[in-house]
Design an enzyme around this catalytic site. Structure first.
Site, PDB file in Angstrom:
ATOM      1  N   ASP A  39      45.058  49.764  47.232  1.00 12.40           N
ATOM      2  CA  ASP A  39      44.545  48.644  46.461  1.00 12.40           C
ATOM      3  C   ASP A  39      45.693  47.632  46.351  1.00 12.40           C
ATOM      4  O   ASP A  39      46.865  47.991  46.549  1.00 12.40           O
ATOM      5  CB  ASP A  39      44.112  49.128  45.080  1.00 12.40           C
ATOM      6  CG  ASP A  39      43.726  47.996  44.160  1.00 12.40           C
ATOM      7  OD1 ASP A  39      42.815  47.236  44.514  1.00 12.40           O
ATOM      8  OD2 ASP A  39      44.351  47.874  43.088  1.00 12.40           O
ATOM      9  N   ASP A  84      45.827  44.312  43.841  1.00 10.51           N
ATOM     10  CA  ASP A  84      46.075  43.807  42.484  1.00 10.51           C
ATOM     11  C   ASP A  84      46.261  44.963  41.509  1.00 10.51           C
ATOM     12  O   ASP A  84      45.381  45.820  41.362  1.00 10.51           O
ATOM     13  CB  ASP A  84      44.905  42.933  42.022  1.00 10.51           C
ATOM     14  CG  ASP A  84      44.695  41.730  42.924  1.00 10.51           C
ATOM     15  OD1 ASP A  84      45.660  40.986  43.134  1.00 10.51           O
ATOM     16  OD2 ASP A  84      43.563  41.537  43.418  1.00 10.51           O
ATOM     17  N   LYS A  89      34.205  48.967  46.312  1.00  6.38           N
ATOM     18  CA  LYS A  89      34.601  50.218  45.665  1.00  6.38           C
ATOM     19  C   LYS A  89      33.908  50.367  44.307  1.00  6.38           C
ATOM     20  O   LYS A  89      33.806  49.387  43.585  1.00  6.38           O
ATOM     21  CB  LYS A  89      36.122  50.229  45.461  1.00  6.38           C
ATOM     22  CG  LYS A  89      36.936  50.186  46.728  1.00  6.38           C
ATOM     23  CD  LYS A  89      38.435  50.147  46.449  1.00  6.38           C
ATOM     24  CE  LYS A  89      38.897  48.865  45.796  1.00  6.38           C
ATOM     25  NZ  LYS A  89      40.379  48.779  45.641  1.00  6.38           N
ATOM     26  N   ASP A 118      45.077  51.548  41.047  1.00  3.31           N
ATOM     27  CA  ASP A 118      45.415  51.523  39.624  1.00  3.31           C
ATOM     28  C   ASP A 118      44.199  51.696  38.736  1.00  3.31           C
ATOM     29  O   ASP A 118      44.325  51.740  37.518  1.00  3.31           O
ATOM     30  CB  ASP A 118      46.091  50.192  39.272  1.00  3.31           C
ATOM     31  CG  ASP A 118      45.106  49.025  39.314  1.00  3.31           C
ATOM     32  OD1 ASP A 118      44.813  48.444  38.247  1.00  3.31           O
ATOM     33  OD2 ASP A 118      44.622  48.709  40.405  1.00  3.31           O
TER      34      ASP A 118
END
EC number: 3.1.3.-
Length: 270
Positions: free
Chosen positions: A11, A13, A186, A211
């Site tokens: 990922d 960000d 996702k 995250d």
């Protein structure tokens, strides 16, 4: 098991960066993976940028990439819309970059509540205006209009904290119209599958890193790959303890993951 990893699906960000700032250790980790014969992929639910935009963004960080390494929610949406809505008109609530990417895949897009619209597609739109929401709601109060979202993320990391993401925008529309969206990004495993299709690796060689538990980690689990969470974005230790989505590995930062992977691989060679 980390020493077996060869293909890393990151990922962006909250995992590798926030805004225009790379987290400590990110560039070293990405360079090390490529130098040791591995491969990096970037799986993001951020639909404000095209794959070309991301190549340019990474180049500004001194990281050389190619479009095939980026599997974005906007790209997955392009493929999905082309497959299911080819030749049909779609109202899009999204950025100019997202609209341009959809048009490049021959998707008929509009930003008006026209009579022949068959679907409303919402993305993470940082150009959002209230009149866009009004038009989306007007369409969804009609019979037979489908409602899709690029991703269910409720918030996106920002330098000061978080800002509303696509999931929050869609929730507002859902609360208004009573219609629930189908999300393409996702945790839908399609983004991970698109990356894996470029490799000939075994499941044990893949690691999905993110995250956020309900999108990043859930996506990796849905695809049958091991996962690692970093605590630089949304998730924290308490959420990991209580969530149904349990990562295989937990690290405070991307540098901590880098050090763990590198140490295991170096020890495995001795």
């Amino acid at each position: 098991m980390l020493k077996e990893k060869k293909y890393f699906l990151f990922d962006i960000d909250g995992t590798l960066s926030v805004g225009t700032t790379l987290y400590d250790g990110t560039k070293e980790f990405l360079d090390w993976i490529e130098e040791t014969g591995g491969r990096c992929f970037y799986i993001t639910n951020n639909s404000t940028k095209s794959r070309k935009d991301y190549v340019e963004k990474f180049a500004a960080w001194g990281i050389t990439t190619e479009e095939a390494q980026f599997m974005t929610a906007s790209y997955a949406a392009c493929l999905y819309m082309k497959e299911h809505y080819e030749g049909k008109k779609v109202f899009v609530l999204g950025t100019p970059s997202f609209l341009e990417e959809l048009r490049s895949h021959n998707v008929q897009v509009t930003e008006e509540a026209e009579d022949d619209v068959v679907c409303v597609l919402a993305g993470f739109d940082d150009t959002l205006r209230y009149e866009k929401l009004i038009k989306a709601c007007e369409l969804l109060f009609r019979e037979g209009i489908d409602f899709l979202g690029t991703n269910p993320d409720l918030r996106c990391p920002a330098p000061f904290g978080f800002i509303p993401d696509c999931g929050a925008i869609c929730r507002m529309i859902q609360d208004t119209t009573g219609k629930r969206p189908y999300f393409i990004g996702k945790p839908n495993r399609v983004i991970v599958d698109l990356c894996a299709s470029q490799c000939k690796g075994t499941p044990e060689e893949f690691l999905v890193v993110g995250d956020r538990l309900y999108t990043d980690i859930a996506c990796g689990i849905n695809a049958g790959f091991e996962t690692a969470v970093v605590y630089t974005g949304e998730a924290d230790e308490e959420e990991v303890r209580t969530s149904i989505w349990k990562p295989d590995y937990c690290f405070d930062t991307i540098r901590d993951l880098y050090e763990a992977v590198r140490t295991e691989m170096e020890e495995g060679r001795r």
